[in-house]
Every structure is written in C-alpha cells, then in structure tokens.
Write an enzyme that holds these catalytic residues in place. Sequence first.
Site, PDB file in Angstrom:
ATOM      1  N   ASP A   1       5.987   0.998   7.016  1.00  0.00           N
ATOM      2  CA  ASP A   1       4.555   0.811   6.732  1.00  0.00           C
ATOM      3  C   ASP A   1       4.032   1.879   5.776  1.00  0.00           C
ATOM      4  O   ASP A   1       3.507   2.899   6.228  1.00  0.00           O
ATOM      5  CB  ASP A   1       3.775   0.858   8.057  1.00  0.00           C
ATOM      6  CG  ASP A   1       2.319   0.494   7.873  1.00  0.00           C
ATOM      7  OD1 ASP A   1       1.534   0.781   8.791  1.00  0.00           O
ATOM      8  OD2 ASP A   1       1.969  -0.045   6.809  1.00  0.00           O
TER       9      ASP A   1
ATOM     10  N   ASP B   1       3.266  -5.919   3.198  1.00  0.00           N
ATOM     11  CA  ASP B   1       3.012  -4.768   4.059  1.00  0.00           C
ATOM     12  C   ASP B   1       3.902  -4.903   5.293  1.00  0.00           C
ATOM     13  O   ASP B   1       3.696  -5.789   6.118  1.00  0.00           O
ATOM     14  CB  ASP B   1       1.533  -4.736   4.483  1.00  0.00           C
ATOM     15  CG  ASP B   1       1.187  -3.489   5.280  1.00  0.00           C
ATOM     16  OD1 ASP B   1       0.014  -3.367   5.694  1.00  0.00           O
ATOM     17  OD2 ASP B   1       2.080  -2.641   5.497  1.00  0.00           O
TER      18      ASP B   1
ATOM     19  N   HIS C   1       0.830  -1.208   0.000  1.00  0.00           N
ATOM     20  CA  HIS C   1       0.000   0.000   0.000  1.00  0.00           C
ATOM     21  C   HIS C   1       0.859   1.250   0.000  1.00  0.00           C
ATOM     22  O   HIS C   1       1.952   1.285   0.575  1.00  0.00           O
ATOM     23  CB  HIS C   1      -1.023   0.012   1.145  1.00  0.00           C
ATOM     24  CG  HIS C   1      -0.474   0.126   2.523  1.00  0.00           C
ATOM     25  ND1 HIS C   1      -0.186   1.328   3.131  1.00  0.00           N
ATOM     26  CD2 HIS C   1      -0.173  -0.829   3.437  1.00  0.00           C
ATOM     27  CE1 HIS C   1       0.248   1.115   4.354  1.00  0.00           C
ATOM     28  NE2 HIS C   1       0.272  -0.182   4.561  1.00  0.00           N
TER      29      HIS C   1
ATOM     30  N   HIS D   1       2.702   4.215  12.173  1.00  0.00           N
ATOM     31  CA  HIS D   1       1.600   5.171  12.368  1.00  0.00           C
ATOM     32  C   HIS D   1       2.015   6.355  13.237  1.00  0.00           C
ATOM     33  O   HIS D   1       1.172   7.017  13.847  1.00  0.00           O
ATOM     34  CB  HIS D   1       0.362   4.481  12.968  1.00  0.00           C
ATOM     35  CG  HIS D   1      -0.083   3.299  12.168  1.00  0.00           C
ATOM     36  ND1 HIS D   1      -1.019   2.407  12.615  1.00  0.00           N
ATOM     37  CD2 HIS D   1       0.277   2.855  10.936  1.00  0.00           C
ATOM     38  CE1 HIS D   1      -1.208   1.466  11.705  1.00  0.00           C
ATOM     39  NE2 HIS D   1      -0.427   1.715  10.674  1.00  0.00           N
TER      40      HIS D   1
ATOM     41  N   GLU E   1      -5.201   2.068   2.471  1.00  0.00           N
ATOM     42  CA  GLU E   1      -5.179   0.825   3.264  1.00  0.00           C
ATOM     43  C   GLU E   1      -5.403   1.139   4.734  1.00  0.00           C
ATOM     44  O   GLU E   1      -6.104   0.437   5.443  1.00  0.00           O
ATOM     45  CB  GLU E   1      -3.843   0.109   3.072  1.00  0.00           C
ATOM     46  CG  GLU E   1      -3.750  -1.255   3.761  1.00  0.00           C
ATOM     47  CD  GLU E   1      -3.341  -1.189   5.218  1.00  0.00           C
ATOM     48  OE1 GLU E   1      -2.893  -0.108   5.658  1.00  0.00           O
ATOM     49  OE2 GLU E   1      -3.488  -2.183   5.944  1.00  0.00           O
ATOM     50  N   GLU E   2      -4.809   2.225   5.197  1.00  0.00           N
ATOM     51  CA  GLU E   2      -4.791   2.553   6.634  1.00  0.00           C
ATOM     52  C   GLU E   2      -6.158   2.957   7.190  1.00  0.00           C
ATOM     53  O   GLU E   2      -6.338   3.042   8.397  1.00  0.00           O
ATOM     54  CB  GLU E   2      -3.797   3.692   6.903  1.00  0.00           C
ATOM     55  CG  GLU E   2      -2.378   3.375   6.502  1.00  0.00           C
ATOM     56  CD  GLU E   2      -1.668   2.399   7.438  1.00  0.00           C
ATOM     57  OE1 GLU E   2      -2.322   1.805   8.303  1.00  0.00           O
ATOM     58  OE2 GLU E   2      -0.445   2.217   7.276  1.00  0.00           O
TER      59      GLU E   2
HETATM   60  N1  IPO Z   1      -2.682  -3.237  10.742  1.00  0.00           N
HETATM   61  C1  IPO Z   1      -1.487  -3.172  10.010  1.00  0.00           C
HETATM   62  C2  IPO Z   1      -0.261  -3.277  10.826  1.00  0.00           C
HETATM   63  C3  IPO Z   1      -0.004  -4.570  11.281  1.00  0.00           C
HETATM   64  C4  IPO Z   1      -0.221  -5.663  10.464  1.00  0.00           C
HETATM   65  C5  IPO Z   1       0.127  -6.903  10.940  1.00  0.00           C
HETATM   66  C6  IPO Z   1       0.682  -6.982  12.189  1.00  0.00           C
HETATM   67  I1  IPO Z   1       1.269  -8.743  12.870  1.00  0.00           I
HETATM   68  C7  IPO Z   1       0.882  -5.896  12.995  1.00  0.00           C
HETATM   69  C8  IPO Z   1       0.539  -4.659  12.527  1.00  0.00           C
HETATM   70  C9  IPO Z   1      -1.321  -1.860   9.319  1.00  0.00           C
HETATM   71  O1  IPO Z   1      -1.259  -0.839   9.953  1.00  0.00           O
HETATM   72  N2  IPO Z   1      -1.174  -1.938   8.017  1.00  0.00           N
HETATM   73  O2  IPO Z   1      -0.964  -0.779   7.362  1.00  0.00           O
HETATM   74 ZN    ZN Z   2      -0.325   0.683   8.890  1.00  0.00          ZN
HETATM   75 ZN    ZN Z   3       0.627  -1.301   6.260  1.00  0.00          ZN
END
Ligand code: IPO
Ligand code: ZN
Ligand code: ZN
Length: 291
Positions: A117, A179, A97, A256, A151-152
């Site tokens: 991320d 991701d 993403h 984040h 995505e977020e």
């Molecule tokens: N929720 C996901 C972050 C995320 C995904 C998997 C795990 I394990 C821990 C954290 C996200 O922010 N994707 O952008």
């Molecule tokens: Zn994220």
């Molecule tokens: Zn992500």
Amino acid sequence: SYTIDNQSVVTPMLTQMQATNIGQTIVDFSAFANRYYTTNNGVNASNWLKQKWTSIASGRSDITVEQFTHAGWAQKSVILTIKGSDNSAEVVVLGAHLDSINTKGTTETTKAPGADDDASGIASLTEILRVMVANNYKPRRTIKLMGYSAEEVGLRGSQDIAKSYKAANTNVVGVMQLDMTNYKGSPQDIYLYTDYTNAAQNQFVANLITTYQPSLTIGYDKCGYGCSDHASWNAQGYAASMPFETAFNQDNPYIHTENDTFANSGGQANHSLKFARLGLSFAVELGSDGP
Ligand SMILES: N[C@H](Cc1ccc(I)cc1)C(=O)NO
Ligand SMILES: [Zn+2]
Ligand SMILES: [Zn+2]
C-alpha cells in the site's frame, strides 16, 4: 470506444512484463522509512519517483514528467504525460498513490514501508511505462501515469488533481486506480470494485481480463466508502475503475503498519504482474483510439 482491437500491439508487450522488475521497484520504493505526506522522507520519495520515471522516458520527446504542487503540504504528486499523436485532447489516466502511513502516528523516522500500500501500484505503473517505452509505443490519445500524494489522509492529492482537470475541462475518457496489487488474500485473482466506479468501464475492464489474461478469475466487491483515489475522479464525473488485490474482508492485514513489507506480500510480485498487465492493456486499448 470499448472495442478490444489492438491484440497485435498488446499481446507482445504483455509477454515482456516481468514480476522481478515490479518486485525490485517495490523493494526500492519501500526502503524509505516512510513516504508520509508531510515528512522529508515523503518529499524525497516523490522526487525519487520523478527521477525514476524521467530516466525510463529519456529519449522520448513526447513524454514529460512534472510534479503537481499541493497548496496545503510539501509532498508533490508526480504526473507523467505521453502526448497523443492525433487525438491528444482525449486523456487516459492510470494512477497509484506514492504516500504511505503508519496509523500509530507517522513522524520523520516512523516506519511505514507501504510495500503493498501502495508501492505495488507505483511499481506496476513503472513496469507499464518501461514496456511501452521499450516497444516505442506511441498512443493517439494522451496517456497520463499519476503517483498521487496524500491518499492516506483523505484522497487529498487526487482530489486536487481531479478538481483541476475538471476546472480545465480536460476530457479524461477513463481512469484506472491501482492501490494494493500484490497481496493474494482471496480466491479470485482480480476484484473489480463496483462502488465509486463506472459500470460500463468496469465491464470493459472485465473484458480486457478475459481477452488478454483468460486464465485469471474475476471477483466483484464494494468498499462502502471512497476507499482510494478512483473516488476523487468519480466525484468529478469521470469514469473510474479500481481492480483490487482481494475481496473487501480479506485485504492485507499489514497495511498502515511497519510490517507492510515486500516479504509480507510473499517476497515476489506475481500478483502485481496481473494488475500491471491489466493496466497496460487498458492504456493501449483506450490510448490507441482515434478522434
Ligand atoms: N482504504 C484503503 C485500503 C483499502 C482499500 C480497499 C480495501 I477492499 C481494503 C483496504 C487504503 O488504505 N488505501 O491507501
Ligand atoms: Zn492505505
Ligand atoms: Zn492505498
């Protein structure tokens, strides 16, 4: 099929993949103040990616780059298509993403570099593209690289795309989500997530790791919710897998926030390189299958 029978093509390409290239793309892509789905920075980041992939692919008439317009917000997703030769109706998707978020609230100037991320996933896809083009690799199936918007904020970009592919009856034979690939927070190298994914394809992905990267160790875990864009494809009945950087409770603590920087992922992309190599082997092994 999940037969691994393209070693003569895959192995040389894996040796050409470089962590330094991935690291540079992470630095470049995390230089936007943020890539939030509703800001001008977010729109500019999408346009930057389109331009980057277009320039890498220049000279290949079988490769096109388009932006997917989403009705509810400005930031577009980016889709690169390598049209297959004699089995082009069957499609292989690799995704990451392109948006980022600061959970304190993301305005035009809020810092959300999103280096891990998910600039790390976008950079991994970019290195896969570079090496496929450098080797003039031409798949029999169609291969699509996707940079998803939004995505977020609920996997919204990939949900739009997956729904439209389902509505068009597109035969997507496999999806891999990248991701967060660069923060080495757990003992094992690659963690395959078993919820919201396809078990048979996950076994194939594990086999790709043991075949092409035998020194790497594999872990398994669950998110317990739709934690990234693989869940959008799974929801439409497509086979999806998500190889992830850590175990669930050891993920990158900086995400984040304004501190999700390349430096805070170690200032190098050696972990991402494992995922980029896995993605390339996935793309070529599946992409090379005839009708
Ligand atoms: N929720 C996901 C972050 C995320 C995904 C998997 C795990 I394990 C821990 C954290 C996200 O922010 N994707 O952008
Ligand atoms: Zn994220
Ligand atoms: Zn992500």
